[in-house]
Design a protein around this motif. Structure first.
Motif, PDB file in Angstrom:
ATOM      1  N   TRP A  24     -43.338  30.991  14.099  1.00  0.00           N
ATOM      2  CA  TRP A  24     -41.957  30.554  13.945  1.00  0.00           C
ATOM      3  C   TRP A  24     -41.382  30.998  12.608  1.00  0.00           C
ATOM      4  CZ3 TRP A  24     -42.373  24.750  15.788  1.00  0.00           C
ATOM      5  CH2 TRP A  24     -42.158  24.687  17.180  1.00  0.00           C
ATOM      6  N   SER A  25     -40.165  31.496  12.627  1.00  0.00           N
ATOM      7  CA  SER A  25     -39.413  31.718  11.396  1.00  0.00           C
ATOM      8  C   SER A  25     -39.017  30.366  10.813  1.00  0.00           C
ATOM      9  CB  SER A  25     -38.160  32.537  11.698  1.00  0.00           C
ATOM     10  OG  SER A  25     -37.259  31.758  12.506  1.00  0.00           O
ATOM     11  N   ASP A  47     -41.364  33.275   3.614  1.00  0.00           N
ATOM     12  CA  ASP A  47     -40.552  33.010   4.799  1.00  0.00           C
ATOM     13  C   ASP A  47     -39.156  32.531   4.411  1.00  0.00           C
ATOM     14  OD1 ASP A  47     -42.602  33.390   7.008  1.00  0.00           O
ATOM     15  OD2 ASP A  47     -43.629  31.991   5.704  1.00  0.00           O
ATOM     16  N   GLU A  50     -37.256  35.581   3.470  1.00  0.00           N
ATOM     17  CA  GLU A  50     -36.820  36.341   4.651  1.00  0.00           C
ATOM     18  C   GLU A  50     -35.623  35.673   5.315  1.00  0.00           C
ATOM     19  OE1 GLU A  50     -38.681  37.975   8.889  1.00  0.00           O
ATOM     20  OE2 GLU A  50     -40.007  37.265   7.284  1.00  0.00           O
ATOM     21  N   GLN A  51     -35.627  34.342   5.372  1.00  0.00           N
ATOM     22  CA  GLN A  51     -34.502  33.610   5.952  1.00  0.00           C
ATOM     23  C   GLN A  51     -33.302  33.633   5.023  1.00  0.00           C
ATOM     24  OE1 GLN A  51     -34.875  31.816   9.127  1.00  0.00           O
ATOM     25  NE2 GLN A  51     -32.658  31.996   8.970  1.00  0.00           N
ATOM     26  N   THR A  56     -31.700  28.682   4.087  1.00  0.00           N
ATOM     27  CA  THR A  56     -32.767  27.704   4.307  1.00  0.00           C
ATOM     28  C   THR A  56     -32.350  26.328   3.817  1.00  0.00           C
ATOM     29  OG1 THR A  56     -34.473  29.424   4.121  1.00  0.00           O
ATOM     30  CG2 THR A  56     -35.167  27.140   3.820  1.00  0.00           C
TER      31      THR A  56
END
Length: 285
Positions: A24-25, A47, A50-51, A56
């Motif tokens: 999962w992202s 992560d 990346e998001q 986030t």
């Protein structure tokens, strides 16, 4: 938001470490938490990057989730890690994370998963580097309302990931600093074997910044990093550890952090209810 396992019992302190459902992202993990009634999530910096940090922050806020931890800062024993750790502290502050987990690093020059090249075998010197870096980073974290959480790792990771191998060592390093600046992580995988663990948990008291759980598999896989199992699939007796952490005064989230090839290959929507049920049956809190 409800917080129930498939059996219907409350697990309001259950927190999902994002890498337990690694497929999962960040966005998918946040959505999964909402759908399964999980109230807290532990995030990983790569992560989040990346998001996007701002996105986030918005995702977590809109979902009403607590950030139980941000992984990870540390690797203080090789090169100049201070700038990256300052960035990690700033990210933890933006996310309002309960703590920034610090995996302090192994022997200088030893890289996880890579053949040995030019290395230092000075273990005492590596630990002194950690202490020197902490003296710089703890005040910086304190100014930003971030708590550094020193994580001792099982001794098999001493060479490449963490020259802190016991809770006692982590507490010795944390002692000079205010408890709101520097705490420790009690991770069942890493500390269950230690004959001093219950005495050190009691000593830790309000320095416990995070309680993380998973099982210790036997036999371990070829890649020992992936030897973290679902609770009940290995050798750890969780109830005494949870009791000790609770009696020490820890009331925060209890984070399930599993690195396991089979768990990662499975559908996260099937993994999450299973680990919540095991948590309720074996860990409690």
């Amino acid at each position: 938001m409800s917080a129930e396992t498939g059996g219907g019992r409350a697990v309001s302190r259950f927190a999902l470490n994002q890498w337990t459902t690694r497929r999962w992202s960040v966005a998918e993990a946040v959505d999964g938490c909402v759908r399964h009634g999980v109230e807290a999530i532990g995030l990983w910096r790569q992560d989040v990057a990346e998001q996007g940090l701002d996105e986030t922050v918005e995702l977590v806020r809109d979902a009403g989730l607590r950030v139980s931890s941000l992984c990870r800062g540390g690797f203080l024993t090789s090169g100049d890690a201070l700038d990256d750790n300052r960035r990690a502290i700033d990210e933890a502050a933006a996310l309002k994370a309960a703590c920034l987990v610090m995996v302090v690093g192994g022997l200088p020059g030893v890289v996880p998963g890579e053949p040995l090249g030019a290395i230092s075998r000075d273990l005492a010197g590596a630990r002194e580097r950690v202490a020197e870096a902490l003296a710089v980073l703890a005040p910086y974290a304190g100014e930003r309302g971030v708590r550094l959480a020193l994580e001792p790792l099982h001794p098999m990771y001493c060479a490449d990931r963490a020259v802190l191998s016991t809770l006692g060592q982590a507490l010795d390093l944390a002692d000079p600093y205010p408890v709101e600046q520097v705490g420790v992580v009690v991770d069942t995988f890493h500390v269950w074997w230690d004959p001093e663990v219950f005495r050190q948990i009691a000593r830790a008291g309000e320095r416990i910044a995070s309680y993380q759980v998973c099982d210790f598999l036997s036999p371990l896989p070829a890649d020992v990093l992936l030897g973290r199992g679902v609770m009940g699939d290995g050798v750890i007796d969780f109830a005494p550890l949870t009791t000790a952490v609770t009696e020490a005064g820890y009331t925060g989230d209890i984070e399930v952090e599993i690195f396991n090839a089979d768990v990662w290959a499975a559908d996260p929507d099937e993994v999450l209810p299973r680990i919540m049920t095991r948590f309720d049956e074996l860990v409690g809190g």
